[in-house]
Design an enzyme around this catalytic site. Structure first.
Site, mmCIF file in Angstrom:
data_model
loop_
_atom_site.group_PDB
_atom_site.id
_atom_site.type_symbol
_atom_site.label_atom_id
_atom_site.label_comp_id
_atom_site.label_asym_id
_atom_site.label_seq_id
_atom_site.Cartn_x
_atom_site.Cartn_y
_atom_site.Cartn_z
ATOM 1 N N GLY A 232 0.812 -1.210 0.000
ATOM 2 C CA GLY A 232 0.000 0.000 0.000
ATOM 3 C C GLY A 232 0.840 1.253 0.000
ATOM 4 C CG ASP A 233 4.201 3.687 1.630
ATOM 5 O OD1 ASP A 233 4.808 4.404 0.830
ATOM 6 O OD2 ASP A 233 3.873 4.071 2.768
ATOM 7 C CG ASP A 234 6.958 5.121 -2.037
ATOM 8 O OD1 ASP A 234 5.882 5.628 -2.412
ATOM 9 O OD2 ASP A 234 7.865 5.764 -1.487
ATOM 10 C CB SER A 235 5.633 -0.358 -6.121
ATOM 11 O OG SER A 235 4.288 0.074 -6.164
ATOM 12 C CG LEU B 179 1.873 5.068 -2.500
ATOM 13 C CD1 LEU B 179 2.598 6.086 -1.619
ATOM 14 C CD2 LEU B 179 0.388 5.411 -2.580
#
Ligand SMILES: *[C@@H]1O[C@H](CO)[C@@H](O)[C@H](O)[C@H]1NC(C)=O
Ligand SMILES: *[C@@H]1O[C@H](CO)[C@@H](O)[C@H](O)[C@H]1NC(C)=O
Ligand SMILES: *[C@@H]1O[C@H](CO)[C@@H](O)[C@H](O)[C@H]1NC(C)=O
Ligand SMILES: *[C@@H]1O[C@H](CO)[C@@H](O)[C@H](O)[C@H]1NC(C)=O
Ligand SMILES: *[C@@H]1O[C@H](CO)[C@@H](O)[C@H](O)[C@H]1NC(C)=O
Ligand SMILES: *[C@@H]1O[C@H](CO)[C@@H](O)[C@H](O)[C@H]1NC(C)=O
Ligand SMILES: *[C@@H]1O[C@H](CO)[C@@H](O)[C@H](O)[C@H]1NC(C)=O
Ligand SMILES: *[C@@H]1O[C@H](CO)[C@@H](O)[C@H](O)[C@H]1NC(C)=O
Ligand SMILES: *[C@@H]1O[C@H](CO)[C@@H](O)[C@H](O)[C@H]1NC(C)=O
Ligand SMILES: *[C@@H]1O[C@H](CO)[C@@H](O)[C@H](O)[C@H]1NC(C)=O
Ligand SMILES: *[C@@H]1O[C@H](CO)[C@@H](O)[C@H](O)[C@H]1NC(C)=O
Ligand SMILES: *[C@@H]1O[C@H](CO)[C@@H](O)[C@H](O)[C@H]1NC(C)=O
Length: 427
Positions: free
Chosen positions: A226-229, A250
């Site tokens: 759910g955050d930076d890939s 993201l």
């Protein structure tokens, strides 16, 4: 300067040409204690000490329980074969007190691997299970849900050179999955990451972050989070990201950069090819800090949360996981940051020499890109071409919002970007 797909394949072939274990090497087969109550870390460390140089370390197809920190920084010419699962304990107070410094942003980690000529193979089954569900629940009860001091990364590659990791799975990492710092010439191939929480939604579970590193290849990564890939931070140079599938996060992040006052940071020669995005907020974005210092890392920093320039590649898809966008050819040759002073548009940070091509799929916004660049150091040599993005109802996404973009190529600015801090690029 942009490595072609074939060049990447060649690098991989080289890196894995010698992955076959040599049966004549000294081998250490690690026995699991077979119980959560028995910490397997001492046995693992013992095996690395015995066989971590010119040897072979083997994890059997069983579960190893890791209840304490491991710093394995001295590896040299070693084959590490992981057929089983390493499962980290959820004694949050222990980890907060004992996790080790990463060397950036006051971040910390549960496991450090470093050395030269290290070959790790998980054969598609070897798994690092961070047991993150407990962390995801716990962090939601804290005031700082972001970079909580002491919350550990699952794995940190530190001072690792001329090495390769292949076929490893990461499940529910405690925080970021993999930080790569002070590392050079490392291939990370066929890595599967699933940080989707079973009970609570995960937060701050980046797939990978590079810092002070060069010549790093990410090939065939699959990331659910759910955050930076994947995020490229301070002084990441000659980075290749290819043939990946990124879901729910993201997208690919450049930054954040500029968090440290008075430090010059650069991200250069990044090549990203053939990426499938599924329900990500962006395809690609740049996030920087302004120079108004506001607290210290990990949560405060060089500018207070803000944007000197946010480059947003809008590639949001449906949100139900059925639509996708594709970024097949993209090259970034230089991003520079110098200390700026003040607000969102007067930083000396400059974004230049960026080409984004061949982007297609479904998006939720008609904005293809929002470019909020600095008035002092405008974005230059930016190309965005061959874009075929549309909304679910077939309406074409064709707006490009610009601020301080010099001579855009392949696209026309259709309006002014909104000015101000923004996590999404939307107003
Ligand atoms: C954390 O470390 C401090 C100082 O070493 C110690 O007093 C405290 O008991 C530790 N807490 C836990 C939960 O281990
Ligand atoms: C890890 O171990 C190495 C020595 O082997 C040491 O130099 C380094 O400081 C240790 N890192 C941490 C974070 O403890
Ligand atoms: C860590 O945080 C402290 C304040 O809590 C700050 O003084 C220090 O500079 C930070 N260190 C790094 C490396 O960011
Ligand atoms: C890519 O990685 C996945 C694991 O996520 C693996 O199943 C697949 O075989 C890999 N593909 C190639 C071409 O290596
Ligand atoms: C990721 O993990 C979640 C939670 O366990 C699970 O529901 C989902 O199926 C997993 N996704 C994949 C692709 O394995
Ligand atoms: C980052 O790179 C710049 C430019 O090469 C260099 O001046 C700076 O010292 C580097 N910073 C760190 C912390 O390595
Ligand atoms: C939370 O972050 C703020 C700065 O953003 C800091 O002052 C505070 O000490 C942090 N609290 C904890 C528990 O880390
Ligand atoms: C998911 O998106 C597809 C494509 O836009 C749409 O046809 C479908 O109805 C959506 N499903 C849900 C459950 O929203
Ligand atoms: C921000 O900086 C720019 C460039 O110097 C300037 O034009 C603008 O007025 C500043 N905005 C604010 C709110 O100070
Ligand atoms: C513009 O950027 C591209 C990469 O996108 C680079 O190949 C080219 O050399 C740059 N042109 C100039 C004049 O710097
Ligand atoms: C553009 O992307 C498509 C997949 O979406 C791919 O088949 C095609 O080869 C790409 N073209 C170029 C020039 O990269
Ligand atoms: C398509 O959807 C967008 C966003 O919901 C809406 O603004 C637009 O009017 C729709 N276009 C058509 C042709 O239905």
């Amino acid at each position: 300067m942009v490595p072609s797909f074939f060049a990447i394949v060649a690098i991989l072939a080289c890196a894995f040409g010698f992955v076959e274990a040599n049966p004549h090497r000294k081998s250490c087969v690690i026995k699991s204690g077979q119980s959560k109550e028995i910490d397997d870390a001492p046995a693992i460390l013992h095996a690395f000490k015995e066989c971590g140089q010119h040897g072979r370390v083997l994890f059997e197809p069983q579960t190893y329980y890791v209840n304490s920190v491991m710093n394995v920084s001295w590896l040299k010419d070693v084959d590490i074969e992981i057929h089983g699962t390493l499962e980290w304990s959820t004694d949050i107070m222990y980890w907060l007190n004992n996790s080790m410094e990463v060397g950036y942003q006051n971040q910390s980690t549960a496991f450090i691997i470093g050395g030269d000529n290290v070959r790790i193979n998980g054969f598609g089954t070897g798994t690092f299970n961070g047991n993150g569900d407990d962390w995801y629940k716990w962090i939601r009860q804290q005031k700082n849900t972001s970079n909580y001091p002491g919350r550990p990364h699952a794995l940190t590659l530190s001072h690792l050179t001329n090495s390769a990791i292949h076929g490893l799975r990461f499940l529910r990492s405690q925080m970021w999955t993999m930080s790569v710092i002070h590392s050079h010439n490392v291939v990370l191939d066929s890595i599967f990451v699933n940080n989707t929480g079973n009970s609570a939604q995960s937060s701050n579970t980046d797939g990978a972050d590079t810092i002070y590193s060069s010549h790093i290849v990410f090939n065939n990564w699959t990331v659910y989070n759910g955050d930076d890939s994947i995020s490229l931070k301070a002084n990441s140079t000659d980075i290749t990201i290819s043939n990946c599938k990124l879901s729910n996060g993201l997208g690919i992040a450049i930054g954040s950069i500029g968090q440290y006052k008075d430090q010059f940071e650069t991200i250069e020669r990044v090549s990203i090819n053939n990426i499938d995005y599924e329900n990500t907020l962006h395809a690609f974005y740049v996030k920087t800090w302004t120079d108004d210092q506001n607290g210290y890392p990990p949560n405060g920093g060089g500018g207070g949360l803000g944007c000197t320039s946010i480059w947003r590649r809008s590639d949001e898809s449906e949100g139900n996981g059925t639509s996708r966008g594709r970024l097949c050819s993209f090259a970034m040759h230089a991003i520079f940051w110098g200390p700026g002073v003040g607000n969102c548009t007067n930083s000396q940070f400059q974004i230049k020499n960026v080409a984004i091509k061949n982007l297609s799929g479904t998006t939720q916004s008609t904005r293809v890109a929002s470019l909020q660049c600095s008035a002092v150091a405008p974005c230059t040599n930016i190309t965005i071409a061959d874009v075929d993005l549309h909304l679910a109802n077939s309406t074409e996404a064709n707006s490009y919002l610009c601020g301080n973009v010099m001579s855009p190529a392949g696209f026309m600015c259709t309006g002014d970007v909104c000015v101000g801090g923004s996590a999404t690029g939307e107003c």
